[in-house]
Design a protein around this motif. Structure first.
Motif, mmCIF file in Angstrom:
data_model
loop_
_atom_site.group_PDB
_atom_site.id
_atom_site.type_symbol
_atom_site.label_atom_id
_atom_site.label_comp_id
_atom_site.label_asym_id
_atom_site.label_seq_id
_atom_site.Cartn_x
_atom_site.Cartn_y
_atom_site.Cartn_z
ATOM 1 N N ALA A 1 0.835 -1.199 0.000
ATOM 2 C CA ALA A 1 0.000 0.000 0.000
ATOM 3 C C ALA A 1 0.871 1.251 0.000
ATOM 4 N N THR A 2 1.934 1.211 0.794
ATOM 5 C CA THR A 2 2.841 2.363 0.844
ATOM 6 C C THR A 2 3.506 2.595 -0.516
ATOM 7 N N ALA A 3 3.978 1.505 -1.145
ATOM 8 C CA ALA A 3 4.651 1.628 -2.442
ATOM 9 C C ALA A 3 3.683 2.140 -3.503
ATOM 10 N N TRP A 4 2.471 1.641 -3.512
ATOM 11 C CA TRP A 4 1.457 2.075 -4.492
ATOM 12 C C TRP A 4 1.163 3.562 -4.322
ATOM 13 N N ARG A 5 1.001 3.986 -3.069
ATOM 14 C CA ARG A 5 0.715 5.396 -2.803
ATOM 15 C C ARG A 5 1.890 6.283 -3.220
ATOM 16 N N LEU A 6 3.110 5.835 -2.931
ATOM 17 C CA LEU A 6 4.282 6.633 -3.285
ATOM 18 C C LEU A 6 4.407 6.802 -4.798
ATOM 19 N N LEU A 7 4.130 5.723 -5.558
ATOM 20 C CA LEU A 7 4.224 5.819 -7.015
ATOM 21 C C LEU A 7 3.216 6.827 -7.548
ATOM 22 N N LEU A 8 1.955 6.743 -7.090
ATOM 23 C CA LEU A 8 0.917 7.635 -7.613
ATOM 24 C C LEU A 8 1.155 9.073 -7.184
ATOM 25 N N THR A 9 1.551 9.285 -5.946
ATOM 26 C CA THR A 9 1.811 10.659 -5.521
ATOM 27 C C THR A 9 3.051 11.216 -6.212
ATOM 28 N N GLY A 10 4.017 10.330 -6.517
ATOM 29 C CA GLY A 10 5.183 10.785 -7.267
ATOM 30 C C GLY A 10 4.805 11.236 -8.663
ATOM 31 N N LEU A 11 3.906 10.474 -9.312
ATOM 32 C CA LEU A 11 3.428 10.876 -10.634
ATOM 33 C C LEU A 11 2.654 12.189 -10.553
ATOM 34 N N ALA A 12 1.821 12.340 -9.496
ATOM 35 C CA ALA A 12 1.029 13.562 -9.355
ATOM 36 C C ALA A 12 1.912 14.762 -9.056
ATOM 37 N N ALA A 13 3.014 14.535 -8.327
ATOM 38 C CA ALA A 13 3.920 15.645 -8.022
ATOM 39 C C ALA A 13 4.597 16.161 -9.288
ATOM 40 N N GLU A 14 4.811 15.254 -10.258
ATOM 41 C CA GLU A 14 5.469 15.664 -11.500
ATOM 42 C C GLU A 14 4.517 16.457 -12.386
ATOM 43 N N ARG A 15 3.262 16.018 -12.446
ATOM 44 C CA ARG A 15 2.242 16.729 -13.218
ATOM 45 C C ARG A 15 0.880 16.277 -12.715
ATOM 46 N N PRO A 16 -0.193 17.088 -12.838
ATOM 47 C CA PRO A 16 -1.510 16.716 -12.306
ATOM 48 C C PRO A 16 -1.937 15.322 -12.792
ATOM 49 N N LEU A 17 -2.536 14.579 -11.880
ATOM 50 C CA LEU A 17 -2.897 13.182 -12.163
ATOM 51 C C LEU A 17 -4.380 12.970 -11.917
ATOM 52 N N LEU A 18 -5.058 12.370 -12.890
ATOM 53 C CA LEU A 18 -6.445 11.898 -12.725
ATOM 54 C C LEU A 18 -6.391 10.383 -12.605
ATOM 55 N N LEU A 19 -6.815 9.855 -11.460
ATOM 56 C CA LEU A 19 -6.873 8.415 -11.232
ATOM 57 C C LEU A 19 -8.341 8.000 -11.205
ATOM 58 N N VAL A 20 -8.783 7.228 -12.189
ATOM 59 C CA VAL A 20 -10.177 6.783 -12.303
ATOM 60 C C VAL A 20 -10.254 5.316 -11.901
ATOM 61 N N LEU A 21 -11.046 5.013 -10.885
ATOM 62 C CA LEU A 21 -11.263 3.642 -10.410
ATOM 63 C C LEU A 21 -12.753 3.353 -10.523
ATOM 64 N N GLU A 22 -13.109 2.364 -11.339
ATOM 65 C CA GLU A 22 -14.523 2.091 -11.614
ATOM 66 C C GLU A 22 -15.022 0.858 -10.882
ATOM 67 N N ASP A 23 -16.345 0.856 -10.650
ATOM 68 C CA ASP A 23 -17.057 -0.272 -10.012
ATOM 69 C C ASP A 23 -16.478 -0.593 -8.645
ATOM 70 N N LEU A 24 -16.257 0.439 -7.851
ATOM 71 C CA LEU A 24 -15.635 0.210 -6.551
ATOM 72 C C LEU A 24 -16.568 -0.504 -5.578
ATOM 73 N N HIS A 25 -17.880 -0.561 -5.885
ATOM 74 C CA HIS A 25 -18.802 -1.291 -5.008
ATOM 75 C C HIS A 25 -18.476 -2.783 -4.958
ATOM 76 N N SER A 26 -17.796 -3.292 -6.008
ATOM 77 C CA SER A 26 -17.459 -4.718 -6.033
ATOM 78 C C SER A 26 -16.037 -4.978 -5.559
ATOM 79 N N ALA A 27 -15.320 -3.934 -5.155
ATOM 80 C CA ALA A 27 -13.944 -4.111 -4.707
ATOM 81 C C ALA A 27 -13.924 -4.701 -3.302
ATOM 82 N N PRO A 28 -12.950 -5.555 -2.991
ATOM 83 C CA PRO A 28 -12.848 -6.091 -1.634
ATOM 84 C C PRO A 28 -12.440 -5.012 -0.634
ATOM 85 N N ASP A 29 -12.636 -5.288 0.635
ATOM 86 C CA ASP A 29 -12.358 -4.301 1.672
ATOM 87 C C ASP A 29 -10.915 -3.806 1.673
ATOM 88 N N PRO A 30 -9.895 -4.674 1.432
ATOM 89 C CA PRO A 30 -8.529 -4.139 1.407
ATOM 90 C C PRO A 30 -8.338 -3.034 0.369
#
Length: 908
Positions: free
Chosen positions: A657-686
């Motif tokens: 989770a830490t590594a995933w967050r660091l990668l995305l925030t690193g990309l956003a720090a370089e330039r604005p980032l839109l992260l689209v996650l669909e159908d989250l109602h079916s995603a598991p709790d983790p």
């Protein structure tokens, strides 16, 4: 005057039997007695007396029968202490007032209820004689003389089922008292007469085992299993299987007084822990007394302070009032035929071992794709998709499961443990269609019973499948062609699935009626880039509301934005069952591809997430953002396995989770980032936890985290998005009529006749997906085809049915009552039609409004109560299609009676 309906209709006066003249008079009295001390509407009586359309003189004939019955009752002894039976005119029909002691049906119900209460309390010695007395009141089928003349009322079938259940309760009480010898022959007779009743079979097995006849008990199990398989294509339920295991193991639980109730708790043989004041193992007769000397000695009792587990019904729990246990469904059946090859040398042990390995492989793949193995008959395995809970992609799941099973079983033949030669290769068939499913109220318990043509059509299709092949019926093919590629169809319309479709088969519909939402999305993009702060944007909407289309437009705006947004996408899928963090895989692949394409690192990436180029793209992205030192290496070590489809251990999730967050925030720090996650109602709790953690801990970076979900996400996470400084929630309401009309016109590229257009728009109800499906049906029929609009498209029906199956059973039952009341209802009407408490009805009506199934009317009922109406005509149509005809007619009769009664009260 005494009345008897538990057998031929009989009226007894002081001088003996009282003669009844005419079939209509007998039928009128019989129906009134079945509803003694209740108001029976005139319309209900007329439907009971005339199966088809009543004649013009029906009301007069009914009045004559009532008049004759009043004379008959007046001729009897009506001056006793109770006042005698009286037939009254009571709006909206008639009321036959009969003292409980004068009607055998009332006496039976009182005795059966008391006996059942004693049984539930563990007072078996009191329950047995009470239940026996209740059954002794029966002299044959209910109203046997009327039934022989062709009368077929739902009440007759209901009472026959109640009699069978009471008999099974009696056997349970007698067995708990140790009187297996006394009931054995009676049990054997009824079990042989009804071999598909699993509870009877279990009781017979227990009685035979306690007599020392273990082999006879197992024979009884095999007889029931054969009956279930041959007639229904099903395996015995978990409780009956638990009894078989207990008999094979000589489990001491069979010596407990309520052995079957113990095993019904969880389907596993185990001992009941005694409670204070309850009989412990010492109360069980010794082995020699009950005839099975080989039974192992009882285990030591547990401390008496532990509470006794609750009793469970068998095989289906009693449903609350109004809850449906029988439903019409569209499901897909998967048949797999596996024949062992010729290399086994005839060794039965090898054959058994290999058959077991094949069965495990099949069950694994069926479960992984969301299906349910319902039975095995010889070399053929039956699996069902959509039997407990409907999903809009049940057919696709079944086909994908069939292909996965073939791939897995072919591995056995290619040098694996199972030799497969020529005609011994596995065969797979998939058929889809409408069936009637009977199961427990909550979908759990014994294996559901399926009735319909699908099992036979699937079996016929299986005979046409070549060795090592798979074929699906025409209905399955037409419902999955948007996602799967098929070979040429045969004369029967069946075809072989060749793989997954990688290109879009249709153009996205025009985005209409969402100007307000688009303005909000554009504002969110500007705010995130300007303030350099993350924002969680949630788009909620019912199935087909256009969430995916809205996100596609958001991604287009982001890419064209002057702020230079990078877009990363991912979606949750039912395929993620064995890989809870698969959503992260997809975002990593998309992020790596996006970074490579826009200049972070060098080269290009495919974004597939499964090949070396994706891993190389990830490495380039990480190195460009974090360098090639320890930090970059640590990130790659944590993230790399995801792209190689290596599921991480739960202990590694925090680092991931830490590594995933660091990668995305690193990309956003370089330039604005839109992260689209669909159908989250079916995603598991983790995954939900990771998304909320990203929104909270991203820091001061321009990250717009946009997620889509159905409203049920709020059932799992009621505080989703709440309490955050930067959060935006959009609810996609149905389109207004002008927007729906514009969408329909754009889809059809031509005008419809005014009446047809108006009718279709009403059926669409502002749902973009419904508009697309109806437009496809209209285009196929040449913009109208027959005189009226097309029937509900199959895909729309499946989507609505899947949405309905997300509701609790009582909520679904309330929708059935709402439809019976004409589509507009109040709590009083639902309570009267469904037989539930008014407060409970009001609670579920409010729940259904919050879930967008109903909408509240601005105009109260004539009594001042809140009224609700269906939000979409398609929902009501799907509810009516779900309910068996007999149940639907029963609810409508109750609705008519309630309406007549309410109208009569208002006119007083």
């Amino acid at each position: 005057m005494k009345f008897q309906v538990l057998g031929p209709l009989t009226v007894l006066g002081d001088g003996g039997p009282v003669a009844l003249s005419g079939v209509k008079q007998r039928a009128t009295l019989g129906h009134l007695l079945l509803h003694a001390n209740e108001v029976v509407a005139t319309s209900a009586l007329m439907r009971a007396l005339w199966a088809g359309e009543p004649p013009p003189t029906a009301r007069k004939m009914l009045q004559n029968a009532v008049s004759a019955l009043r004379g008959l009752l007046a001729a009897g002894d009506t001056e006793d202490a109770h006042g005698g039976p009286v037939l009254l005119t009571h709006a909206p029909g008639y009321l036959l007032r009969v003292d409980g002691d004068d009607l055998d049906l009332t006496a039976y119900r009182a005795l059966a209820d008391r006996g059942r209460a004693d049984l539930a309390a563990g007072a078996w010695s009191a329950a047995a004689p009470t239940l026996r007395a209740a059954l002794d009141l029966w002299r044959g089928p209910v109203l046997a003389d009327l039934a022989e003349s062709g009368t077929d009322w739902p009440e007759l079938r209901t009472l026959a089922q109640a009699r069978t259940a009471t008999r099974e309760d009696l056997y349970e009480a007698e067995l708990a008292c140790g009187r297996h010898d006394d009931v054995l022959e009676e049990l054997r007779t009824h079990a042989e007469r009804e071999p598909e009743r699993e509870r009877l079979c279990a009781q017979l097995m227990l009685a035979l085992y306690r007599r020392g006849h273990q082999s006879d008990a197992l024979d009884a199990y095999r007889r029931t299993r054969t009956a279930l398989a041959s007639r229904l294509g099903l395996e015995p339920g978990r409780v009956l299987r638990a009894v078989e295991r207990a008999v094979l193991d000589h489990d001491p639980v069979l010596g407990q007084p309520d052995a079957l109730a113990i095993m019904a708790l969880d389907g596993e043989p185990r001992r009941l822990l005694p409670t204070a004041g309850s009989p412990g193992p010492a109360a069980v007769p010794p082995a020699s007394a009950v005839g099975f000397d080989s039974l192992p000695a009882p285990r030591p009792p547990a401390p008496p302070a532990l509470p006794a587990p609750p009793r469970a019904a068998f095989p289906y729990p009693a449903a609350p009032a109004g809850v449906l246990t029988e439903q019409h469904k569209q499901l897909s059946m998967l048949l797999v035929r596996t024949t062992l090859g010729k290399g086994l040398g005839g060794d039965p042990e090898d054959a058994a071992r290999l058959s077991g390995e094949l069965a495990v492989a099949i069950r694994d793949e069926v479960a992984r794709h969301g299906g349910k193995v319902s039975g095995v008959l010889g070399p053929v395995t039956f699996a069902l998709f959509g039997v407990v809970r409907t999903r809009e992609d049940d057919a696709e799941r079944a086909v994908r499961a069939g292909r996965a099973i073939l791939r897995r079983l072919r591995q056995y033949g290619a040098g694996g443990p199972v030799p497969v030669h020529g005609g011994a290769a596995p065969r797979v068939a998939v058929a889809t269609g409408d069936v009637v499913v009977t199961c427990a109220a909550d979908g759990t318990g014994a294996v559901p019973i399926v009735n319909g043509a699908v099992p036979q059509s699937c079996a016929d299709l299986l005979r046409t499948v070549p060795p090592g092949g798979i074929r699906v019926c025409a209905t399955t093919r037409s419902g999955t062609e948007r996602s799967l590629v098929y070979g040429p169809a045969g004369p029967d319309g069946a075809a072989e699935p060749l793989g997954t479709r990688t290109t879009r088969t249709h153009t996205p519909p025009a985005l209409v009626g969402r100007d307000r939402e688009m303005a909000q999305l554009g504002g969110a993009l500007d705010d995130v880039a300007r303030r350099q702060r993350p924002c969680l944007l949630t788009a909620l909407g019912e199935p087909g509301a256009g969430k995916t289309r809205l996100m596609a437009e958001l991604a287009r705006l982001a890419r064209r934005s002057p702020h230079g947004y990078r877009v990363v996408t991912g979606h949750s899928s039912w395929c993620d069952r064995d890989r809870p963090l698969a959503l992260l895989d997809r975002t990593l692949a998309s992020a790596s591809a996006s970074a490579s394409a826009t200049g972070t690192g060098t080269g290009t990436g495919t974004g597939t997430g499964t090949d070396e180029r994706a891993n190389d793209a990830l490495a380039r992205t990480v190195h460009a953002l974090f360098g090639t030192g320890d930090r970059g290496t640590w990130l790659l070590d944590r993230l790399g396995p995801l792209l190689r489809a290596e599921p991480p251990a739960p202990a590694d999730w925090p680092d991931l989770a830490t590594a995933w967050r660091l990668l995305l925030t690193g990309l956003a720090a370089e330039r604005p980032l839109l992260l689209v996650l669909e159908d989250l109602h079916s995603a598991p709790d983790p995954v939900l936890d990771l998304v909320t953690e990203l929104a909270d801990a991203a820091g001061h970076v321009p990250l717009l985290l946009a997620v889509t979900a159905r409203p049920e996400l709020l059932d799992r996470r009621p505080t989703w998005g709440g309490g955050r400084r930067d959060a935006l929630a959009l609810t996609l309401d149905p389109l207004d009529e002008p927007s729906s009309a514009a969408l329909l016109d754009a889809l059809l590229a031509g005008a419809l006749p005014a009446d047809l257009r108006r009718d279709v728009l009403a059926r669409v109800g502002g749902n973009p997906l419904y508009a697309v499906e109806y437009a496809r049906e209209l285009a196929a029929a040449g913009h109208g085809g027959p005189a009226g609009p097309p029937s509900m498209p199959r895909h729309v029906r499946q989507v609505v049915a899947a949405h309905l199956d997300t509701l609790p059973p009582l909520a679904k039952a309330v929708l059935v009552c709402a439809s019976a009341l004409g589509g507009v209802c109040c709590a009083d009407g639902v309570a009267a039609v469904g037989g539930v408490d008014r407060t409970e009805a009001a609670h579920w009506l409010d729940h259904l409004e919050r879930r967008d199934f109903l909408r509240r009317s601005r105009h109260p009922s004539a009594t001042g109560a809140l009224r609700y109406a269906f939000r979409h005509p398609a929902t009501r149509e799907a509810v009516d299609a779900l309910v068996p005809r007999t149940v639907r007619e029963d609810r409508r009769r109750r609705a008519e009676a309630w309406a007549e009664s309410t109208a009569a009260q208002l006119t007083v």
